[in-house]
Design a protein around this motif. Structure first.
Motif, PDB file in Angstrom:
ATOM      1  N   GLN A  22       0.831  -1.204   0.000  1.00 50.49           N
ATOM      2  CA  GLN A  22       0.000   0.000   0.000  1.00 50.49           C
ATOM      3  C   GLN A  22       0.865   1.253   0.000  1.00 50.49           C
ATOM      4  O   GLN A  22       0.577   2.214  -0.711  1.00 50.49           O
ATOM      5  N   LEU A  23       1.923   1.236   0.801  1.00 51.76           N
ATOM      6  CA  LEU A  23       2.837   2.383   0.839  1.00 51.76           C
ATOM      7  C   LEU A  23       3.459   2.646  -0.524  1.00 51.76           C
ATOM      8  O   LEU A  23       3.565   3.785  -0.953  1.00 51.76           O
ATOM      9  N   ARG A  24       3.851   1.587  -1.187  1.00 51.36           N
ATOM     10  CA  ARG A  24       4.471   1.736  -2.510  1.00 51.36           C
ATOM     11  C   ARG A  24       3.508   2.430  -3.472  1.00 51.36           C
ATOM     12  O   ARG A  24       3.884   3.354  -4.192  1.00 51.36           O
ATOM     13  N   TYR A  25       2.247   2.005  -3.464  1.00 51.63           N
ATOM     14  CA  TYR A  25       1.248   2.635  -4.330  1.00 51.63           C
ATOM     15  C   TYR A  25       0.979   4.083  -3.920  1.00 51.63           C
ATOM     16  O   TYR A  25       0.837   4.958  -4.771  1.00 51.63           O
ATOM     17  N   ILE A  26       0.922   4.330  -2.622  1.00 54.75           N
ATOM     18  CA  ILE A  26       0.725   5.695  -2.129  1.00 54.75           C
ATOM     19  C   ILE A  26       1.887   6.577  -2.571  1.00 54.75           C
ATOM     20  O   ILE A  26       1.690   7.686  -3.071  1.00 54.75           O
ATOM     21  N   PHE A  27       3.134   6.084  -2.402  1.00 54.93           N
ATOM     22  CA  PHE A  27       4.323   6.850  -2.802  1.00 54.93           C
ATOM     23  C   PHE A  27       4.243   7.232  -4.277  1.00 54.93           C
ATOM     24  O   PHE A  27       4.484   8.376  -4.647  1.00 54.93           O
ATOM     25  N   GLN A  28       3.933   6.250  -5.114  1.00 61.31           N
ATOM     26  CA  GLN A  28       3.896   6.491  -6.554  1.00 61.31           C
ATOM     27  C   GLN A  28       2.823   7.515  -6.915  1.00 61.31           C
ATOM     28  O   GLN A  28       3.062   8.426  -7.708  1.00 61.31           O
ATOM     29  N   ASP A  29       1.653   7.358  -6.322  1.00 65.74           N
ATOM     30  CA  ASP A  29       0.548   8.265  -6.615  1.00 65.74           C
ATOM     31  C   ASP A  29       0.835   9.679  -6.116  1.00 65.74           C
ATOM     32  O   ASP A  29       0.579  10.662  -6.816  1.00 65.74           O
ATOM     33  N   VAL A  30       1.397   9.799  -4.908  1.00 68.60           N
ATOM     34  CA  VAL A  30       1.725  11.116  -4.353  1.00 68.60           C
ATOM     35  C   VAL A  30       2.762  11.805  -5.227  1.00 68.60           C
ATOM     36  O   VAL A  30       2.633  12.992  -5.543  1.00 68.60           O
ATOM     37  N   ARG A  31       3.766  11.075  -5.608  1.00 69.87           N
ATOM     38  CA  ARG A  31       4.822  11.680  -6.433  1.00 69.87           C
ATOM     39  C   ARG A  31       4.251  12.195  -7.757  1.00 69.87           C
ATOM     40  O   ARG A  31       4.508  13.320  -8.165  1.00 69.87           O
ATOM     41  N   LYS A  32       3.437  11.357  -8.401  1.00 66.98           N
ATOM     42  CA  LYS A  32       2.840  11.732  -9.682  1.00 66.98           C
ATOM     43  C   LYS A  32       1.932  12.950  -9.523  1.00 66.98           C
ATOM     44  O   LYS A  32       2.042  13.916 -10.270  1.00 66.98           O
ATOM     45  N   GLN A  33       1.047  12.906  -8.534  1.00 70.54           N
ATOM     46  CA  GLN A  33       0.101  14.014  -8.354  1.00 70.54           C
ATOM     47  C   GLN A  33       0.790  15.287  -7.866  1.00 70.54           C
ATOM     48  O   GLN A  33       0.375  16.385  -8.208  1.00 70.54           O
ATOM     49  N   ASN A  34       1.842  15.140  -7.076  1.00 67.82           N
ATOM     50  CA  ASN A  34       2.589  16.309  -6.626  1.00 67.82           C
ATOM     51  C   ASN A  34       3.285  16.996  -7.804  1.00 67.82           C
ATOM     52  O   ASN A  34       3.304  18.213  -7.897  1.00 67.82           O
ATOM     53  N   GLU A  35       3.844  16.198  -8.709  1.00 63.99           N
ATOM     54  CA  GLU A  35       4.484  16.754  -9.901  1.00 63.99           C
ATOM     55  C   GLU A  35       3.476  17.506 -10.767  1.00 63.99           C
ATOM     56  O   GLU A  35       3.822  18.482 -11.426  1.00 63.99           O
ATOM     57  N   THR A  71       5.248  17.726   5.159  1.00 62.35           N
ATOM     58  CA  THR A  71       6.020  16.632   5.737  1.00 62.35           C
ATOM     59  C   THR A  71       5.618  15.314   5.096  1.00 62.35           C
ATOM     60  O   THR A  71       6.471  14.499   4.747  1.00 62.35           O
ATOM     61  N   LEU A  72       4.318  15.096   4.928  1.00 61.78           N
ATOM     62  CA  LEU A  72       3.847  13.860   4.304  1.00 61.78           C
ATOM     63  C   LEU A  72       4.354  13.727   2.874  1.00 61.78           C
ATOM     64  O   LEU A  72       4.837  12.666   2.473  1.00 61.78           O
ATOM     65  N   ILE A  73       4.254  14.787   2.115  1.00 59.88           N
ATOM     66  CA  ILE A  73       4.724  14.745   0.731  1.00 59.88           C
ATOM     67  C   ILE A  73       6.226  14.493   0.682  1.00 59.88           C
ATOM     68  O   ILE A  73       6.704  13.668  -0.091  1.00 59.88           O
ATOM     69  N   ALA A  74       6.986  15.187   1.515  1.00 58.82           N
ATOM     70  CA  ALA A  74       8.442  15.014   1.537  1.00 58.82           C
ATOM     71  C   ALA A  74       8.818  13.582   1.879  1.00 58.82           C
ATOM     72  O   ALA A  74       9.715  12.996   1.257  1.00 58.82           O
ATOM     73  N   LEU A  75       8.143  12.987   2.859  1.00 60.78           N
ATOM     74  CA  LEU A  75       8.437  11.598   3.234  1.00 60.78           C
ATOM     75  C   LEU A  75       8.099  10.638   2.100  1.00 60.78           C
ATOM     76  O   LEU A  75       8.855   9.714   1.817  1.00 60.78           O
ATOM     77  N   ALA A  76       6.969  10.853   1.457  1.00 63.54           N
ATOM     78  CA  ALA A  76       6.573   9.976   0.351  1.00 63.54           C
ATOM     79  C   ALA A  76       7.557  10.072  -0.805  1.00 63.54           C
ATOM     80  O   ALA A  76       7.963   9.061  -1.375  1.00 63.54           O
ATOM     81  N   ILE A  77       7.978  11.275  -1.142  1.00 63.50           N
ATOM     82  CA  ILE A  77       8.928  11.463  -2.238  1.00 63.50           C
ATOM     83  C   ILE A  77      10.277  10.861  -1.871  1.00 63.50           C
ATOM     84  O   ILE A  77      10.921  10.205  -2.692  1.00 63.50           O
ATOM     85  N   GLN A  78      10.683  11.042  -0.643  1.00 64.68           N
ATOM     86  CA  GLN A  78      11.944  10.466  -0.169  1.00 64.68           C
ATOM     87  C   GLN A  78      11.922   8.944  -0.306  1.00 64.68           C
ATOM     88  O   GLN A  78      12.882   8.337  -0.757  1.00 64.68           O
ATOM     89  N   GLU A  79      10.806   8.330   0.022  1.00 59.96           N
ATOM     90  CA  GLU A  79      10.671   6.871  -0.103  1.00 59.96           C
ATOM     91  C   GLU A  79      10.751   6.423  -1.547  1.00 59.96           C
ATOM     92  O   GLU A  79      11.351   5.401  -1.843  1.00 59.96           O
ATOM     93  N   THR A  80      10.144   7.167  -2.477  1.00 57.80           N
ATOM     94  CA  THR A  80      10.178   6.761  -3.877  1.00 57.80           C
ATOM     95  C   THR A  80      11.582   6.878  -4.449  1.00 57.80           C
ATOM     96  O   THR A  80      11.956   6.132  -5.332  1.00 57.80           O
ATOM     97  N   GLN A  81      12.361   7.814  -3.939  1.00 60.35           N
ATOM     98  CA  GLN A  81      13.730   7.980  -4.429  1.00 60.35           C
ATOM     99  C   GLN A  81      14.629   6.864  -3.948  1.00 60.35           C
ATOM    100  O   GLN A  81      15.639   6.568  -4.572  1.00 60.35           O
ATOM    101  N   ARG A  82      14.272   6.232  -2.839  1.00 55.33           N
ATOM    102  CA  ARG A  82      15.054   5.093  -2.332  1.00 55.33           C
ATOM    103  C   ARG A  82      14.770   3.828  -3.117  1.00 55.33           C
ATOM    104  O   ARG A  82      15.576   2.930  -3.150  1.00 55.33           O
ATOM    105  N   SER A  83      13.581   3.756  -3.725  1.00 59.07           N
ATOM    106  CA  SER A  83      13.153   2.537  -4.428  1.00 59.07           C
ATOM    107  C   SER A  83      13.863   2.371  -5.738  1.00 59.07           C
ATOM    108  O   SER A  83      14.262   3.237  -6.396  1.00 59.07           O
TER     109      SER A  83
END
Length: 83
Positions: A22-35, A71-83
């Motif tokens: 679920q986190l992986r999907y959330i990360f991907q969606d947040v990154r896309k929508q934030n961009e 903070t939530l967006i930054a954490l999600a983006i940080q996680e996607t960059q680690r993947s």
């Protein structure tokens, strides 16, 4: 700070959500929508969480400190960059 715990506290998911998938999907969606500039509020972020975590809104964690949207967006983006 742990994004999973922050999501659990802010959006009231149960203790087993969000899981790793679920986190992986959330990360991907947040990154896309934030961009795209689509995330303008906690409600917008919460809609993404609800999409992948059906328990969102079912639990309340009183007395805990809530983080803000940035903070939530930054954490999600940080996680996607680690993947």
């Amino acid at each position: 700070m742990n994004l999973s715990n922050e999501i659990r506290i802010i959006f009231g998911t149960n203790s087993i959500e969000p899981n790793k998938d679920q986190l992986r999907y959330i990360f991907q969606d947040v990154r896309k929508q934030n961009e795209q500039g689509s995330i303008k509020s906690l409600h917008d972020f919460g809609q993404i969480v609800k999409k992948y975590c059906p328990s969102a809104g079912t639990c309340v964690y009183k007395g805990l400190d809530n983080s803000d949207l940035n903070t939530l967006i930054a954490l999600a983006i940080q996680e996607t960059q680690r993947s």
